[in-house]
Design a protein around this motif. Structure first.
Motif, PDB file in Angstrom:
ATOM      1  N   LEU A  49       0.852  -1.201   0.000  1.00 25.28           N
ATOM      2  CA  LEU A  49       0.000   0.000   0.000  1.00 25.28           C
ATOM      3  C   LEU A  49       0.879   1.239   0.000  1.00 25.28           C
ATOM      4  O   LEU A  49       1.836   1.346   0.771  1.00 25.28           O
ATOM      5  CB  LEU A  49      -0.910   0.007   1.231  1.00 25.28           C
ATOM      6  CG  LEU A  49      -1.826   1.234   1.400  1.00 25.28           C
ATOM      7  CD1 LEU A  49      -2.742   1.402   0.197  1.00 25.28           C
ATOM      8  CD2 LEU A  49      -2.645   1.102   2.686  1.00 25.28           C
ATOM      9  N   THR A  50       0.554   2.166  -0.867  1.00 27.61           N
ATOM     10  CA  THR A  50       1.245   3.448  -0.909  1.00 27.61           C
ATOM     11  C   THR A  50       0.201   4.550  -1.026  1.00 27.61           C
ATOM     12  O   THR A  50      -1.006   4.295  -0.937  1.00 27.61           O
ATOM     13  CB  THR A  50       2.251   3.486  -2.087  1.00 27.61           C
ATOM     14  OG1 THR A  50       2.963   4.731  -2.053  1.00 27.61           O
ATOM     15  CG2 THR A  50       1.548   3.320  -3.426  1.00 27.61           C
ATOM     16  N   ASN A  51       0.638   5.767  -1.212  1.00 25.37           N
ATOM     17  CA  ASN A  51      -0.316   6.864  -1.418  1.00 25.37           C
ATOM     18  C   ASN A  51       0.288   7.929  -2.323  1.00 25.37           C
ATOM     19  O   ASN A  51       1.449   7.823  -2.765  1.00 25.37           O
ATOM     20  CB  ASN A  51      -0.791   7.448  -0.083  1.00 25.37           C
ATOM     21  CG  ASN A  51       0.315   8.103   0.716  1.00 25.37           C
ATOM     22  OD1 ASN A  51       1.430   8.310   0.227  1.00 25.37           O
ATOM     23  ND2 ASN A  51       0.028   8.429   1.971  1.00 25.37           N
TER      24      ASN A  51
ATOM     25  N   GLN B  27       3.592   9.693  -1.047  1.00 31.72           N
ATOM     26  CA  GLN B  27       4.799   8.872  -1.089  1.00 31.72           C
ATOM     27  C   GLN B  27       5.308   8.728  -2.512  1.00 31.72           C
ATOM     28  O   GLN B  27       6.515   8.829  -2.758  1.00 31.72           O
ATOM     29  CB  GLN B  27       4.547   7.495  -0.477  1.00 31.72           C
ATOM     30  CG  GLN B  27       5.837   6.675  -0.357  1.00 31.72           C
ATOM     31  CD  GLN B  27       5.639   5.306   0.258  1.00 31.72           C
ATOM     32  OE1 GLN B  27       4.579   4.699   0.103  1.00 31.72           O
ATOM     33  NE2 GLN B  27       6.657   4.796   0.943  1.00 31.72           N
TER      34      GLN B  27
ATOM     35  N   LEU C 162      -5.181   5.990  -6.497  1.00 29.60           N
ATOM     36  CA  LEU C 162      -4.939   6.131  -5.064  1.00 29.60           C
ATOM     37  C   LEU C 162      -5.733   7.288  -4.479  1.00 29.60           C
ATOM     38  O   LEU C 162      -6.297   7.190  -3.376  1.00 29.60           O
ATOM     39  CB  LEU C 162      -3.441   6.336  -4.806  1.00 29.60           C
ATOM     40  CG  LEU C 162      -2.563   5.104  -5.059  1.00 29.60           C
ATOM     41  CD1 LEU C 162      -1.091   5.491  -5.042  1.00 29.60           C
ATOM     42  CD2 LEU C 162      -2.837   4.028  -4.010  1.00 29.60           C
ATOM     43  N   ALA C 163      -5.793   8.381  -5.221  1.00 28.04           N
ATOM     44  CA  ALA C 163      -6.560   9.536  -4.745  1.00 28.04           C
ATOM     45  C   ALA C 163      -8.041   9.187  -4.617  1.00 28.04           C
ATOM     46  O   ALA C 163      -8.709   9.572  -3.646  1.00 28.04           O
ATOM     47  CB  ALA C 163      -6.368  10.716  -5.699  1.00 28.04           C
TER      48      ALA C 163
ATOM     49  N   LEU D 176      -0.843   4.533   7.070  1.00 25.80           N
ATOM     50  CA  LEU D 176      -1.120   3.600   5.973  1.00 25.80           C
ATOM     51  C   LEU D 176      -1.089   2.150   6.428  1.00 25.80           C
ATOM     52  O   LEU D 176      -1.936   1.345   6.056  1.00 25.80           O
ATOM     53  CB  LEU D 176      -0.094   3.785   4.844  1.00 25.80           C
ATOM     54  CG  LEU D 176      -0.293   4.930   3.856  1.00 25.80           C
ATOM     55  CD1 LEU D 176       0.836   4.915   2.838  1.00 25.80           C
ATOM     56  CD2 LEU D 176      -1.645   4.823   3.143  1.00 25.80           C
TER      57      LEU D 176
ATOM     58  N   PHE E  57      -6.252   7.465  -0.527  1.00 27.76           N
ATOM     59  CA  PHE E  57      -4.868   7.330  -0.075  1.00 27.76           C
ATOM     60  C   PHE E  57      -4.064   8.509  -0.620  1.00 27.76           C
ATOM     61  O   PHE E  57      -3.457   8.426  -1.689  1.00 27.76           O
ATOM     62  CB  PHE E  57      -4.282   6.003  -0.553  1.00 27.76           C
ATOM     63  CG  PHE E  57      -4.996   4.801   0.010  1.00 27.76           C
ATOM     64  CD1 PHE E  57      -5.176   4.662   1.380  1.00 27.76           C
ATOM     65  CD2 PHE E  57      -5.499   3.818  -0.838  1.00 27.76           C
ATOM     66  CE1 PHE E  57      -5.839   3.557   1.907  1.00 27.76           C
ATOM     67  CE2 PHE E  57      -6.156   2.712  -0.315  1.00 27.76           C
ATOM     68  CZ  PHE E  57      -6.335   2.586   1.061  1.00 27.76           C
ATOM     69  N   ASN E  58      -4.071   9.595   0.134  1.00 28.75           N
ATOM     70  CA  ASN E  58      -3.463  10.833  -0.341  1.00 28.75           C
ATOM     71  C   ASN E  58      -2.219  11.243   0.433  1.00 28.75           C
ATOM     72  O   ASN E  58      -1.122  11.199  -0.089  1.00 28.75           O
ATOM     73  CB  ASN E  58      -4.502  11.964  -0.297  1.00 28.75           C
ATOM     74  CG  ASN E  58      -5.605  11.759  -1.318  1.00 28.75           C
ATOM     75  OD1 ASN E  58      -5.358  11.778  -2.515  1.00 28.75           O
ATOM     76  ND2 ASN E  58      -6.835  11.549  -0.846  1.00 28.75           N
TER      77      ASN E  58
ATOM     78  N   GLN F 271      -1.448  10.315   3.958  1.00 28.35           N
ATOM     79  CA  GLN F 271      -1.243   9.640   5.240  1.00 28.35           C
ATOM     80  C   GLN F 271       0.250   9.381   5.488  1.00 28.35           C
ATOM     81  O   GLN F 271       1.041   9.214   4.556  1.00 28.35           O
ATOM     82  CB  GLN F 271      -1.980   8.290   5.272  1.00 28.35           C
ATOM     83  CG  GLN F 271      -3.483   8.384   5.133  1.00 28.35           C
ATOM     84  CD  GLN F 271      -3.947   8.263   3.695  1.00 28.35           C
ATOM     85  OE1 GLN F 271      -3.187   8.501   2.751  1.00 28.35           O
ATOM     86  NE2 GLN F 271      -5.200   7.898   3.511  1.00 28.35           N
TER      87      GLN F 271
ATOM     88  N   GLN G 157      -9.259   6.350  -3.927  1.00 30.67           N
ATOM     89  CA  GLN G 157      -9.428   5.464  -2.778  1.00 30.67           C
ATOM     90  C   GLN G 157      -9.211   6.182  -1.447  1.00 30.67           C
ATOM     91  O   GLN G 157      -9.391   5.589  -0.392  1.00 30.67           O
ATOM     92  CB  GLN G 157      -8.442   4.288  -2.879  1.00 30.67           C
ATOM     93  CG  GLN G 157      -8.742   3.312  -4.015  1.00 30.67           C
ATOM     94  CD  GLN G 157      -7.721   2.210  -4.085  1.00 30.67           C
ATOM     95  OE1 GLN G 157      -6.519   2.434  -4.259  1.00 30.67           O
ATOM     96  NE2 GLN G 157      -8.179   0.975  -3.929  1.00 30.67           N
TER      97      GLN G 157
END
Length: 232
Positions: free
Chosen positions: A42-44, A47, A61-62, A74, A66-67, A69, A64
């Motif tokens: 998992l990344t965002n 990162q 990712l955005a 994460l 995941f921006n 964190q 979902q």
């Protein structure tokens, strides 16, 4: 449960992208990373921007959420709750060079399930052995089942069998199975005081059996076998 397994540090995520792109640099770190890696990580957005990789993944990712964190935030959304890195060993970080957390092979059997695959694997691991340490304080009490270790698994050739006094009462029967075996006490007390049962092959391969050698040859109880490489 999340479909993501773990999180990579910025350094390792950058190296992961380079590896996927066919770049051959830093082979040792790649080897250590792959020893621990479980798909998928998992990344965002933040990162990926920090390491200047994965631009095509940013919209997904955005979407979902995941921006921005932190890695610690994460990792809470992954299955294994671990962050792989090369420096820190404090939880949730795992140092891929050396850590208490390891990635090993395990076989788990429920009550009634056939254990042939575990028996065949352990037999194969023992085939070239010169020294095998057997640790199970109940070994002789369960002789009807445990004697199969010598009849089916341990190779019939010249080698040393070490034990922590747990084979003493059956030593003559064991020698009767193969006269070329030398049976000796483990003077190093490798597993003395341990709860689980172990097979140590040439001080390199350690096999832990959660409920005893008897349950390797009986299906009356559940059993987990953990196989790990050690360097004693």
């Amino acid at each position: 449960m999340s479909g993501y397994s773990l999180v990579l540090s910025d350094e390792l995520l950058k190296i992961y992208f380079e590896f996927k792109q066919g770049k051959a640099g830093k082979p040792r770190i790649i080897e250590c990373l792959l020893n621990y890696y479980h798909s998928s990580h998992l990344t965002n957005v933040e990162q990926l921007k920090r390491i200047n990789e994965g631009e095509d993944l940013l919209p997904q990712l955005a979407a979902q959420g995941f921006n921005a964190q932190t890695l610690e935030e994460l990792v809470a959304q992954t299955k294994y709750k671990l962050i792989l890195n090369t420096e820190n060993s404090d939880y949730p970080y795992v140092n891929i060079y050396k850590d208490k957390v390891e990635k090993n092979f395990s076989l788990t059997f429920r009550k009634g399930e056939n254990r042939d695959k575990a028996i065949k694997l352990i037999t194969a691991l023992c085939v070239d052995a010169k020294c095998i340490l057997i640790f199970d304080k109940y070994f002789c009490e369960q002789w009807n089942e445990t004697q199969q270790l010598f009849k089916e698994v341990i190779p019939k050739k010249r080698l040393t069998l070490l034990h922590d006094k747990h084979l003493t009462s059956k030593q003559s029967e064991i020698k009767g199975i193969c006269k070329d075996w030398a049976i000796k006490l483990d003077r190093r007390n490798t597993f003395t005081g341990f709860h689980d049962r172990y097979l140590l092959i040439d001080d390199k391969i350690e096999i832990m059996l959660s409920s005893g050698f008897d349950n390797l040859f009986s299906t009356d109880k559940d059993l987990t076998c953990l196989v790990r490489y050690v360097n004693l």
